[in-house]
Design an enzyme around this catalytic site. Structure first.
Site, PDB file in Angstrom:
ATOM      1  N   LYS A  98      -5.252  40.876 124.768  1.00  0.00           N
ATOM      2  CA  LYS A  98      -4.539  39.654 124.415  1.00  0.00           C
ATOM      3  C   LYS A  98      -3.313  40.061 123.613  1.00  0.00           C
ATOM      4  O   LYS A  98      -3.431  40.684 122.559  1.00  0.00           O
ATOM      5  CB  LYS A  98      -5.441  38.731 123.599  1.00  0.00           C
ATOM      6  CG  LYS A  98      -4.798  37.386 123.325  1.00  0.00           C
ATOM      7  CD  LYS A  98      -5.824  36.408 122.805  1.00  0.00           C
ATOM      8  CE  LYS A  98      -5.326  34.973 122.784  1.00  0.00           C
ATOM      9  NZ  LYS A  98      -3.983  34.763 122.313  1.00  0.00           N
ATOM     10  N   GLU A 155       3.725  37.367 128.405  1.00  0.00           N
ATOM     11  CA  GLU A 155       3.891  37.282 126.965  1.00  0.00           C
ATOM     12  C   GLU A 155       5.043  38.191 126.548  1.00  0.00           C
ATOM     13  O   GLU A 155       5.059  39.373 126.887  1.00  0.00           O
ATOM     14  CB  GLU A 155       2.580  37.737 126.299  1.00  0.00           C
ATOM     15  CG  GLU A 155       2.476  37.400 124.840  1.00  0.00           C
ATOM     16  CD  GLU A 155       1.837  36.020 124.589  1.00  0.00           C
ATOM     17  OE1 GLU A 155       1.630  35.245 125.561  1.00  0.00           O
ATOM     18  OE2 GLU A 155       1.564  35.741 123.420  1.00  0.00           O
ATOM     19  N   CYS A 191      23.734  52.431  88.381  1.00  0.00           N
ATOM     20  CA  CYS A 191      22.280  52.283  88.262  1.00  0.00           C
ATOM     21  C   CYS A 191      21.588  53.494  88.912  1.00  0.00           C
ATOM     22  O   CYS A 191      21.793  53.760  90.099  1.00  0.00           O
ATOM     23  CB  CYS A 191      21.878  50.981  88.944  1.00  0.00           C
ATOM     24  SG  CYS A 191      20.121  50.712  89.044  1.00  0.00           S
TER      25      CYS A 191
END
Ligand code: IVH
Length: 665
Positions: free
Chosen positions: A115, A172, A429
């Site tokens: 699936k 799908e 930084c």
């Protein structure tokens, strides 16, 4: 080039691009670079346009047309049903019992498929050509997203072999885990919201309005159902999979025929383990009655067929405690909150940290130090904090509060526009300094071997370098006292730094670490502008005139070079002799130096690419749209709106012949 030659070249290019697509998407063994791919595609587009050779199956049709404003709705004549789900073995046995009862015999088999966890798609082919790609929608009606679907390279635009007149296919669309993660990393870097999982990412991508954007998303597709106009009575799901493949669709090879439900249980337990080795997400298996002729008898409920069921795997989750919430500072100052966890086993690995994404997410879930939380692997790789187990307990720690200042350097944090992320904008930084230098030295940038995280860390913390430009002032004596730095490795590092001066302009641009300027954008900038100086001096209008450069990138580039510190670092790179010009050998003369051309229409002998090459060879460059900065419009047959614009702005319009004369050939 005459029509016959053009036809031949077009065929060559189509074959090449089809093979390249296949190698890239199906075999994961690309044989040409993305850039070459794009160039060949452009050439093909040009030839097809010029000689009227456009056909539906061409690779150029995958690039996508113009954005549409909304998607039309389509009716699905045969609804796209959903599947009943089960999470346990008894329910699966119930399903099997029901099937046997309704059929009244056991003379059937099951097909077990994976699936896929993505977005359901319906495709329609008429006479072998893709005419529709649609979403499932509510099952009865979906969105017509044909233009977006055409960008999915796994899909045939035209069918192969002996196909029927009308072919309806379901499948799908999905994203592979790795590709999904890369997409998210990229989005994170750009300050965009990241997708929760590959499924959301796929569905979101397919609903974008601009097919060209969609074509950049790594969408893949498996097909698993074929609706034939004339049903063959005796066909099985197994045979349909073979047919799908024959017609040119991509099917997932992991389907298995099972004689009975016991065999199905066996397959399920195999996949419960093996699924982690797949390149994509699967949330279970689908069990289908294999023989088509029994499906009618079994029928469907209002939403799902009675001949199929999904067995869902349990999601890989674990419960643990949040010991601390820390903040990570990215290269471009983006602050990411991270949950420091009590170590826990999850999907085969020990998990100690999980991303909390951003401040909004922490508040939405109300995650606090000391909470018991459920963690899950999204895309099976990055652990995420899903929810708090015991939010109502007494003596809960205080709500998370985003610090106002950078944890590393103390600078006040800021937010830009509608971004969700806080940023530290202090260029000094320390973690940003370190990652900027790491980026500068990284493989796609200046590729300085031996300058990894550990070495950069030492160089910065011993105050030997503050910016990447300082790398070029390093001396051996300074390196020797560092950990694990012997005479030989120090020399190697210095040699590698020296060698990086030979890296081409586009890599230097990429190495600067300008926000939104990745390797591809850097290449486009280098190709279009030809030198670092042109880049430094380009205003936003000039930048956006370059094909692939949008306003966001243009703004970022401008801002970068307006900053004094960046400018001085770049000047120092120049003094050290880094490549600030496109490679010289390509330059035949300076006859067109600094001149900006725009091309329109088809030229009598040259392709667009050839004309661009000639212009660039003589020091000029081409941009995509006409502006007051354009010096010449090079126009051929059937020019577009650029012609009118050039006339309006009184920009000289020249022919191919004029160009030849200008370069003295
Ligand atoms: S067959 C009538 N097979 O799951 C049902 N569906 O929950 C036809 N899905 O909308 C579906 N993998 O998008 C089938 N191997 C597979 C599947 C699959 C994923 C999706 C499909 C459907 C949803 C149902």
């Amino acid at each position: 080039m005459n029509k016959e030659q053009a036809e031949q070249r077009v065929q060559e290019l189509r074959d090449l691009l089809d093979r390249a697509n296949k190698a890239y998407y199906q075999e994961a063994q690309p044989f040409i670079s993305d850039r070459e791919f794009d160039e060949y595609l452009k050439e093909l587009e040009h030839l097809e346009e010029r000689y009227n050779l456009q056909v539906p199956g061409s690779p150029t049709m995958r690039v996508g047309g113009e954005p549409s404003s909304d998607f039309p709705t389509v009716e699905h004549p045969v609804p796209l049903l959903s599947l009943d789900n089960t999470y346990n073995e008894e329910e699966l046995n119930d399903f099997d019992r029901r099937v046997r009862e309704i059929l009244g015999h056991t003379d059937f088999t099951y097909l077990v498929e994976l699936k896929f966890d993505g977005a359901a798609i319906r495709l329609r082919y008429e006479n072998g050509e893709l005419v529709l790609g649609a979403t499932r929608g509510d099952g009865e009606r979906g969105d017509d997203i044909t233009q977006n679907i055409k960008t999915i390279r796994d899909l045939p635009l035209t069918l192969k072999n002996d196909y029927p007149d009308v072919v309806e296919v379901r499948g799908e669309a999905y994203m592979e885990r790795e590709a999904f993660m890369r997409l998210n990393e990229f989005r994170e870097e750009q300050g965009l919201n990241t997708f929760a999982n590959p499924r959301n990412s796929t569905a979101g991508s397919l609903k974008m309005q601009d097919p060209r954007e969609v074509s950049r998303r790594p969408i893949r597709m498996f097909c698993f159902d074929l609706l034939l106009e004339q049903e063959e009575e005796s066909i099985t799901q197994y045979q349909k999979m073979k047919l799908l493949k024959e017609y040119g669709f991509r099917v997932c090879e992991h389907y298995q025929q099972c004689k009975n439900i016991d065999e199905v249980h066996g397959k399920i337990s195999e996949w419960e383990e093996l699924r982690h080795q797949l390149a994509f997400e699967t949330d279970g298996v689908v069990i289908k009655v294999n023989e088509e002729r029994f499906r009618d008898t079994l029928g469907t409920t209002s939403k799902a067929p009675r001949w199929a069921i999904a067995y869902k795997f349990e999601a890989e989750q674990a419960t643990t405690t949040i010991e601390d919430i820390t903040l990570q500072v990215g290269r471009l100052g983006r602050i990411t909150p991270v949950a420091e966890l009590k170590a826990v086993q999850l999907a085969g690995t020990t998990v100690k940290r999980a991303s909390l994404h951003n401040e909004d997410e922490i508040h939405r879930k109300d995650v606090r130090v000391g909470d018991q939380v459920i963690v899950e692997k999204a895309g099976e790789i990055i652990p995420q904090v899903l929810s708090v187990v015991n939010p109502d307990r007494e003596n809960r720690g205080p709500k998370f509060q985003m610090p106002a200042n950078c944890p590393a350097c103390g600078e006040e944090l800021v937010k830009f526009g509608d971004e969700v992320a806080w940023r530290c904008i202090n260029p000094q930084c320390p973690p940003q300094v370190r990652s900027r230098i790491e980026h500068f030295a990284s493989r796609d940038a200046l590729d300085i071997e031996g300058l990894g995280e550990a070495v950069v860390d030492q160089l910065v913390s011993n105050d030997l370098i503050q910016t990447y430009a300082d790398l070029y002032d390093l001396e051996k004596e300074q390196l020797l006292p560092l950990e694990r730095m012997a005479e030989k490795s120090a020399q190697n590092l210095l040699d590698a730094i020296e060698q990086s001066k030979q890296q081409p302009l586009d890599r230097v641009i990429y190495a600067l670490g300008i926000r939104f300027v990745g390797a591809t954008v850097a290449r486009d900038l280098a190709n279009a502008l030809g030198s670092m100086d042109a880049l430094i001096n380009a205003d936003e209008e000039e930048l956006t005139a370059i094909d692939t450069i949008g306003p966001k990138i243009a703004e970022s580039v401008s801002a970068f070079f307006k900053n004094e510190k960046n400018r001085s670092a770049v000047e120092r790179l120049r003094e050290h002799g880094l490549q600030f010009q496109m490679e010289e050998e390509e330059q035949a003369s300076k006859k067109l130096e600094g001149k900006k051309f725009v091309l329109t229409g088809s030229l009598p002998t040259l392709t667009r690419k050839e004309a661009t090459e000639i212009i660039e060879k003589h020091g000029g460059r081409t941009t995509s749209s006409v502006s007051s900065n354009t010096d010449y419009l090079l126009a051929g047959d059937s020019p577009g709106s650029k012609y009118d614009k050039a006339q309006e702005l009184e920009i000289p319009i020249i022919s191919e012949e004029d160009l030849w004369q200008m370069v003295g050939e």
